[in-house]
Design a protein around this motif. Structure first.
Motif: not given
Length: 215
Positions: A92-94, A111, A115-117, A177
């Motif tokens: 996941p991109r942070t 993001a 993390g991302e959703t 996130i």
């Protein structure tokens, strides 16, 4: 850490453990020899051509390759019980502050530090409406309704209650996130998006006065 099946290999390029992998023909269960490239999603393999004498066929000094089509699988014989080879997928991109990426088939991705959703549909419309305004701006009920239902005839009778529910769900997504964005309720009016002041080394310090998320 996430893992995804290996569906594409190319000699000397990808993946890093290319020499540990084999390609099998699902129809026969046999290994496909001399593979230099394979794409199991598209159903083809490119292999080095061998003559009747058992030697590689050459043209102008280069080994000739041929493409065959079929149902293939990329496996790692060195891992017992793992019929399909796996490689580490993207995590996941942070980011230090919240980002929205329009790179998903439906909607977008939020993001942040945690993390991302996924975010789509009505949630995305509310998010963009709130974060597209200045810090002190209050997006009133009707402006949010117009963002969600541009056609007044499509607006449900319980539209106000539905907006409240969607905002509650959006808050949960932002919390998941660890977003710095807070949705403030202005009773009897609507909502606004607030962001805290940024540290000097934050990548968005020049945007501190604004409530909008980086897009």
């Amino acid at each position: 850490m996430t893992f995804v099946p290996v569906t594409y290999i190319k000699a000397g390029e990808t993946p890093a453990n290319w020499f540990d992998l084999s390609v099998i023909d699902r129809a026969t269960g046999k290994d496909v020899r001399f593979v230099v490239e394979a794409n199991t999603k598209e159903g083809w393999v490119r292999q080095q051509a061998v003559g009747r004498d058992g030697r590689f066929l050459r043209l102008a000094g280069e080994i000739v390759t041929k493409r065959i089509e079929g149902d293939f699988a990329i496996v790692n014989p060195g891992i017992p019980g793992a019929p399909v080879a796996v490689q580490e997928g993207p995590g996941p991109r942070t980011f230090a502050t919240t980002r929205v990426f329009f790179d998903r088939p439906k909607g977008a991705a939020l993001a942040g530090p945690g993390g991302e959703t996924s975010i789509e549909g009505q949630h995305l419309a509310i998010f963009l409406t709130l974060c597209g305004k200045g810090r002190c701006h209050v997006s009133e009920w009707m402006s949010l309704a117009e963002a969600i239902w541009p056609d007044p005839d499509a607006m449900p009778d319980a539209w106000l209650e539905l907006i409240r529910v969607r905002v509650c769900e959006l808050r949960a997504a932002l919390k998941s996130i660890k977003s710095e964005i807070t949705i403030i309720t202005h009773w009897g009016r609507g909502f606004s998006a607030m962001r805290p002041c940024f540290d000097a080394d934050n990548d968005n310090k020049h945007e501190a006065p604004a409530a909008s998320a980086s897009v």
